[in-house]
Design an enzyme around this catalytic site. Sequence first.
Site, PDB file in Angstrom:
ATOM      1  N   SER A 224       4.103  20.153  26.225  1.00  0.00           N
ATOM      2  CA  SER A 224       2.766  20.604  25.833  1.00  0.00           C
ATOM      3  C   SER A 224       1.722  19.850  26.627  1.00  0.00           C
ATOM      4  CB  SER A 224       2.535  20.359  24.341  1.00  0.00           C
ATOM      5  OG  SER A 224       2.393  18.962  24.078  1.00  0.00           O
ATOM      6  N   ASP A 225       0.546  20.466  26.777  1.00  0.00           N
ATOM      7  CA  ASP A 225      -0.596  19.688  27.223  1.00  0.00           C
ATOM      8  C   ASP A 225      -0.943  18.718  26.097  1.00  0.00           C
ATOM      9  OD1 ASP A 225      -2.741  18.721  28.667  1.00  0.00           O
ATOM     10  OD2 ASP A 225      -3.541  20.699  29.149  1.00  0.00           O
ATOM     11  N   TRP A 226      -1.713  17.689  26.427  1.00  0.00           N
ATOM     12  CA  TRP A 226      -1.955  16.601  25.476  1.00  0.00           C
ATOM     13  C   TRP A 226      -2.731  17.118  24.263  1.00  0.00           C
ATOM     14  CZ3 TRP A 226       1.235  15.639  28.829  1.00  0.00           C
ATOM     15  CH2 TRP A 226       1.730  14.378  29.117  1.00  0.00           C
ATOM     16  N   PHE A 227      -2.089  17.042  23.098  1.00  0.00           N
ATOM     17  CA  PHE A 227      -2.619  17.558  21.837  1.00  0.00           C
ATOM     18  C   PHE A 227      -2.744  19.083  21.869  1.00  0.00           C
ATOM     19  CE2 PHE A 227      -4.508  13.338  22.584  1.00  0.00           C
ATOM     20  CZ  PHE A 227      -3.906  12.641  21.550  1.00  0.00           C
ATOM     21  N   GLY A 228      -1.927  19.724  22.695  1.00  0.00           N
ATOM     22  CA  GLY A 228      -1.978  21.174  22.828  1.00  0.00           C
ATOM     23  C   GLY A 228      -0.865  21.889  22.080  1.00  0.00           C
TER      24      GLY A 228
END
Length: 816
Positions: A224-228
């Site tokens: 995932s993208d960061w906090f995505g």
Amino acid sequence: MTETELERLANSLTLAEQVSLLAGRDMWHTVAIERAGIPAMRVTDGPTGARGTEFGTGPASINVPCGTSLAATWNPVLVEEVGALLGRETRAKGARVLLAPTVNLHRTPIGGRNFECMSEDPYLTARTAVGYVRGLQSQGVASCIKHFVGNDTEFERMSIDSRIDERTLRETYLVPFEAAVTEAGVMAVMTGYNRINGPWAADSVGLINEVLRGEWGFDGVVMSDWFGMHSTVEAVVAGLDLEMPGPTRFRGQQLVDAIESGDVDAALVRRSAVSLLRLMSRVGALDDGGPGDETTRSLGADVDADVALVRRAGAAGMVLLRNQTVTLPLDTSLIGSIAMIGPNAAIGQIMGGGSAHVVPTSIANPLASMQARVSELGIEVVHARGCNINKRLPELDPSLCGPIEIAFYADPDQLDDAQAIPLLVTESPSAHMIWIDDPTSRDNVDPRFGARLTTTFTPDVSGSWQFSIESVTPTRLLIDGVVQIDNESAPAGGSFFGIGKAESRVSVELDAGVPCPLVVEVRRPRIGLAMSGFNVRAQAPVIGDLLSDAVRVAASADVSIVVVGTNDDWECEGWDRTTLDLPGEQDELIRRVAAASRRTVVVVNAGSPVTMPWLDDVDAVLMAWFPGQQMGESLADVLLGVIEPQGRLPVTFPARLEDTPAFEHYPGRDGVAEYREGRLIGYKWYDTVGREPLFPFGFGLGYTNPVVVGATFGDDRSTVDVTVSNESDRDGVQVVQVYVAPTGPSERRGDEPVQRLVGFARLDMPAGQTVTAPITLDPRATMTWSVEDHAWVAADGRFELRIGTSSRDTPIRLAL
């Protein structure tokens, strides 16, 4: 490890241990399982340099040209060299995965993160990305290509639903990702923040499990993208292996519970665990005992060569857009003085803002480089800033400060207690700090802390200084013991990737040479934000009239070089630009300088197109992009003719924002971004609807401008042999481009482009010679995506190849 050994290792883990592998330990590391001999693995940003685990304060990194600049070289071989450099830098930071490249497309020229991306064209982006990935992974590290998919602007980037029809996805936005997987063997893929036709990118079964893994055969890690990431069950079912960053928000015990309740098949967790172990094995992370120290590689032959490569690559991407009366290259035998003017002349913008930012190992700025290069010839170089362009105040200049010390306290309330003992005291090179985790290294999932920065600020100019603060959490600025700013009630937005508070400003009267104490107090409550930080900014009083000073300097010089553009206030992760116009008074600056100067050269130092209402008033225009830390030397090489201008536009330059494909339905509404332009992105739209651009896709001048004189098919018609002639007495470069166009009537959809790029070659052209070279064509040159069959099929009708030097200059035609 063999596949059998990887399977055996995964099977030796308990369910909880397998689950633990599927989320990060912290911001940059995976979880270690010591019992099984599995160490942690470090990942790092980003596209223009391997930063390491610290923002702004860690070991320096070599800063390479931005993605658009690399694509402007039209030279995948050179890009592969740059990728290999980044691979070496990644290893120096103790990391095994570089979160790069960014291959989202320039759907609109005002996308805030366009500089990270490569082009508006999927084929050019794919060729550039393949070179980048191959070079990077040749060094034993993994490329994590991003952002999969449709994450093309920063507007509501954490939540927007990108509505893209199937044919447009396949023929446009998925093309670079597919090439990276099937041709370059990319080892990791990062999903976007956005939704795609409903589901979150991290939850998309159709895109991750069916297309990426199923059709393309990808066997690496999807993260995932960061906090995505937004789910416990859906992301695992879709095939997303790694939640980043850690500690986990959606996995851990929640995922164990979902397996035990039957909502998730344990086999899916095991599959993802094997994927992560496979990646670790491929890059040697299972055998290296864990991440090593983060270093700036010691200066030596390899680093010297890498800096030279950055200089060469930065120059190779610069695009000469105008050159009236052969103003360039500068003839130093006829010049006695040069005026270097503009907000980016003394300090160039070498990179954009956001997660792509690194601390460079060194910086060559335009003014200093030009002065060093021509002073020995007796040429005087004078400077005038001309205007300011900062959306926000400039960052506090550390050279005007004494030692910058930061003390951290266990509780924010301790900032009010003079007897409180800090947990940690350290020094910082700047007053710009970002903390992702607890800066005191306590084992807290959600720490609260206080931080106090202290330094002594000594102004070099008397008058009304402006100071400002940006921060994520409540912060105070004290000058001479007086609270000047308390931003507790400041509105959110506009800093720190869009999650921080807006800039708060104050004016303070100061006397030059008189030191004054400067203190910043930061309170981070227990609020659930992983990121914290602050940025102190300061601007000296403006003395005199900047515009008038620039005109005076221009009038007295033999040639004026005006370095204009943007900076990381304007082009940055977290927000888009709102206009194509140059910020501040730069357009007026250019007009006035051009009226006063004997000859005027404009250098545009920006990551994306800008309008040029002054174009007909100046003698030459050079698009420099964000060319990396050797900007000054690269620019001097081109201006002085040491290197031939060889860049070509990887994006169309519109005359105005209203003349862009997505303008009528950008940025979106009600949480939805409709891609109604379909496949007509960039030049495909301009060419199809007949709109005249300022400069077309693929355009670029040289000092020789070799001519395409002929073309024939190769033996199997998968290549075209092009013949190019250079009749000048100077060695040159030409980029020959091949477009495919349907001919005759057909019943195609309204978004069928009249032509599209299917091949290109950058040719070195010796003086006075004619060169014939093959160009390999896209195997799908005459194919289209069938929505009915969900497959690539031969397109109906007849086609021709159009061969030339831009999308608007294709004089050679070959019938297919």
